[in-house]
Design a protein around this motif. Structure first.
Motif, PDB file in Angstrom:
ATOM      1  N   ASN A 131       0.812  -1.225   0.000  1.00 51.09           N
ATOM      2  CA  ASN A 131       0.000   0.000   0.000  1.00 51.09           C
ATOM      3  C   ASN A 131       0.844   1.274   0.000  1.00 51.09           C
TER       4      ASN A 131
ATOM      5  N   GLU B 100      -5.424   0.954   5.823  1.00 52.16           N
ATOM      6  CA  GLU B 100      -6.750   0.439   5.520  1.00 52.16           C
ATOM      7  C   GLU B 100      -6.665  -0.679   4.489  1.00 52.16           C
ATOM      8  N   GLY B 101      -7.152  -1.871   4.893  1.00 54.04           N
ATOM      9  CA  GLY B 101      -7.200  -3.008   3.988  1.00 54.04           C
ATOM     10  C   GLY B 101      -5.871  -3.672   3.709  1.00 54.04           C
TER      11      GLY B 101
ATOM     12  N   ASP C 103      -2.795  -6.106   3.805  1.00 52.11           N
ATOM     13  CA  ASP C 103      -2.573  -7.500   4.191  1.00 52.11           C
ATOM     14  C   ASP C 103      -1.202  -7.597   4.842  1.00 52.11           C
TER      15      ASP C 103
ATOM     16  N   GLY D 296      -7.008   3.623   9.536  1.00 52.97           N
ATOM     17  CA  GLY D 296      -7.547   2.472   8.818  1.00 52.97           C
ATOM     18  C   GLY D 296      -7.301   1.171   9.547  1.00 52.97           C
ATOM     19  N   ASN D 297      -7.994   0.144   9.091  1.00 50.06           N
ATOM     20  CA  ASN D 297      -7.863  -1.172   9.702  1.00 50.06           C
ATOM     21  C   ASN D 297      -7.279  -2.158   8.710  1.00 50.06           C
TER      22      ASN D 297
ATOM     23  N   ARG E 220      -6.360  -5.559   6.822  1.00 53.10           N
ATOM     24  CA  ARG E 220      -7.181  -6.731   6.553  1.00 53.10           C
ATOM     25  C   ARG E 220      -6.718  -7.922   7.378  1.00 53.10           C
TER      26      ARG E 220
END
Length: 609
Positions: free
Chosen positions: A351, A367-368, A370, A386-387, A389
């Motif tokens: 990301n 956010e998202g 991995d 963000g969170n 995944r």
């Protein structure tokens, strides 16, 4: 010799004399030059006018290429638009002469007389300076120009072979295409000098200057669009140099000085750097490039084994960059463009972030993301947005922090954070604020630093977070001072508590199954409801210890001090079964047979069972 032969020889001599007299008659010189000038072509090329008195002569548009005018008097002569290319003008007098638009390329000069302002050109870009004609393409071979001020003069394509330019002021001079074989440039001022396609090697250059690929390279050099591609510029001083558009692809710039250098629009892909001193001018770096910790960082550079510790790589273009073996400790990133050719072991680009051991992910937006395959050891974080995944095993996000084993939580604000059941082994909690945090079930060990604050009744002891409900399974607390520690409901399964001080500790409901307590001091400890199954209490001091409701299955009490147990313990609920291992328990008050040893039966009788 017959008469015919004699006649032929005589005829040959006559023809030779005629030819010689014609040649002499056609020779341009001081006496005949006017006839040559008046011809249709005005061709006086090669004319020998050495020492000629040409005062006031009209030589407009004259072709005097390669003419010898050494020592000639050209005072008040009109040489407008004359072609003097390659002419010898040594020692000529050009006082009040008119040389407007004359061509002077290749002229040889020196000791020229004439009261002419050196700042006023005699023709186009040509100036008379201390007896020399200075301008493009002139011949200054062997000229003594020591200490001359030639600031901003045009000396491109000039022959400076063997010239003495020591101490000369050449600021802003254009030397492109010039011959500098054996030229002496010692201590010359080359600031802003323009060069390129230089021929030959000078005898000497000022300190810090070099001739590289046909350019004079040094501090303050003017290297606009210079081609130094693939050159070894290690340690080069380019301070305040103008290098806009310079080509440096694949060059070595290790330890170079770039203080105030203008690199706007420069092509520096694939450069090798490190140890670079200074910083280029603000906003005068190639687009998307950064100079960080002595490294030029941008597309396709080789940063193998580079030390980039604490560097901010946000927004950089790492397309094709080699980072194998690089040190990326606490590197900040985000918005990374392009895919690196290689990364250090255990590092990934996710990301737009570089993520690996000791990465600085503070303020990152994950956010998202991995993160399942990432190694987050010693990662610094905070204000994470963000969170993700997924996380590696044992990791989670709490209050904007990535928390897991070996996390760097120094200075973290974890007030009232819910950290229940988390794995905090080997984390760095230096100056971290954990006031009011929920640490129930937290696993720890090898914790570094000193927290700014901890929840009530919690403390850091021997690298462990110790408090009510803490998970200290398999912990090594040998010799630890746990006096009055609150270990209510704590798990001390198979922990090493040899020789530890647990005097007056609260161990109510604690899990001490298989714990090694040999030599520990449990004086006055509260073990109500604790589980000590298979615990080793050999030589333990159990004076005044409260064992009410305690599970004591298969414990070892060899050599334990049980003094005072009778007054405070009611063992109706104790689990003292046939597996109780106390073949030899030393306790004088209960030693019925006075043999100095306490048997199982004696202990049970002593305890009122």
């Amino acid at each position: 010799m017959d008469k015919i032969t004699q006649g032929l020889v005589k005829m040959k001599k006559i023809i030779t004399l005629v030819l010689l007299s014609g040649a002499l008659y056609s020779q341009c010189n001081e006496k005949s030059w006017k006839s040559f000038y008046k011809s249709k072509t005005q061709d006086m090329s090669g004319c020998n006018l050495k020492g000629a008195d040409l005062k006031g002569a009209k030589l407009v548009n004259a072709n005097l290429t390669s003419a010898n005018l050494e020592g000639a008097n050209l005072e008040k002569a009109n040489l407008t638009s004359a072609n003097l290319e390659g002419a010898n003008l040594v020692k000529v007098n050009i006082e009040k002469a008119i040389l407007l638009d004359s061509r002077l390329k290749g002229v040889i000069s020196g000791d020229i007389k004439g009261n002419i302002d050196p700042e006023i050109p005699i023709s186009g870009k040509y100036h008379l300076i201390k007896g020399y004609i200075i301008g493009p393409g002139v011949n200054l071979e062997g000229a003594d120009l020591k200490g001359f001020s030639l600031k901003y003069k045009k000396l491109d394509n000039v022959n400076l072979k063997g010239a003495n330019l020591k101490d000369a002021d050449l600021e802003g001079v254009t030397l492109t295409g010039s011959i500098i074989i054996n030229a002496n440039l010692d201590n010359a001022n080359l600031n802003k000098v323009v060069s390129g396609n230089l021929h030959g090697n000078p005898k000497s250059l000022p300190k810090g200057w070099f001739k590289i690929n046909g350019y004079l390279v040094g501090p303050g050099a003017y290297l606009y669009r210079a081609n130094l591609k693939g050159q070894n510029l290690k340690g080069i001083n380019l301070a305040n140099a103008y290098c806009e558009g310079i080509k440096l692809e694949g060059s070595i710039l290790t330890d170079a000085n770039l203080t105030g250098t203008n690199l706007f629009g420069a092509n520096i892909e694939s450069v090798v750097s490190g140890g670079i001193q200074g910083s280029p001018k603000e906003k005068e770096m190639p687009f998307g490039w950064k100079l960080l910790k002595g490294y030029l960082i941008g597309p396709r550079v080789d940063l193998s084994n580079a030390n980039l510790q604490n560097v901010n790589l946000k927004g950089t273009n790492l397309k094709g960059v080699k980072l194998d073996g690089a040190i990326l400790d606490y590197v900040s990133s985000g918005g990374i463009k392009g895919e690196p050719e290689s990364l250090p072991k255990n590092w990934l680009k996710i990301n737009g972030y570089l993520i690996g051991p000791k990465a600085n992910l503070s303020d990152a937006n994950l956010e998202g993301a991995d993160l399942n395959e990432t190694i987050l050891d010693y990662v610094k974080s905070g204000r994470i947005k963000g969170n993700p995944r997924s996380f590696p095993e044992g990791w989670s996000k709490v209050k904007g922090y990535l928390i897991g084993p070996k996390a760097d939580l120094s200075e973290a604000n974890l007030k009232k954070a819910n950290l229940e059941g988390l794995n905090l082994k080997e984390v760095n909690l230096d100056d971290a604020d954990l006031e009011g945090a929920n640490l129930e079930g937290v696993r720890s060990g090898g914790v570094k630093g000193n927290p700014k604050s901890l929840p009530r009744e919690w403390s850091k002891i021997n690298g462990y977070l110790v408090g009510p409900g803490s998970d200290l399974s398999n912990a090594n607390l040998q010799g630890a001072n746990l006096e009055r520690a609150n270990l209510n409901q704590a798990s001390l399964f198979s922990s090493n508590l040899k020789d530890s001080n647990l005097a007056n500790a609260d161990l109510q409901g604690a899990l001490l199954v298989g714990a090694d307590l040999k030599g520990a001091d449990l004086t006055g400890a509260n073990l109500v409801g604790a589980n000590l199954e298979r615990a080793d209490l050999g030589k333990t001091n159990l004076s005044r210890t409260d064992f009410r409701g305690t599970i004591l299955t298969m414990i070892n009490l060899t050599g334990a001090n049980l003094e005072g147990l009778r007054q405070i313990n009611n063992h109706e609920n104790s689990n003292l079964d046939d597996n109780f291992n106390s073949e030899e328990i030393s306790f004088e008050d209960a030693d019925i047979d006075n043999n100095g040893l306490l048997t199982k039966e004696e202990f049970q009788k002593f305890m009122g069972n």
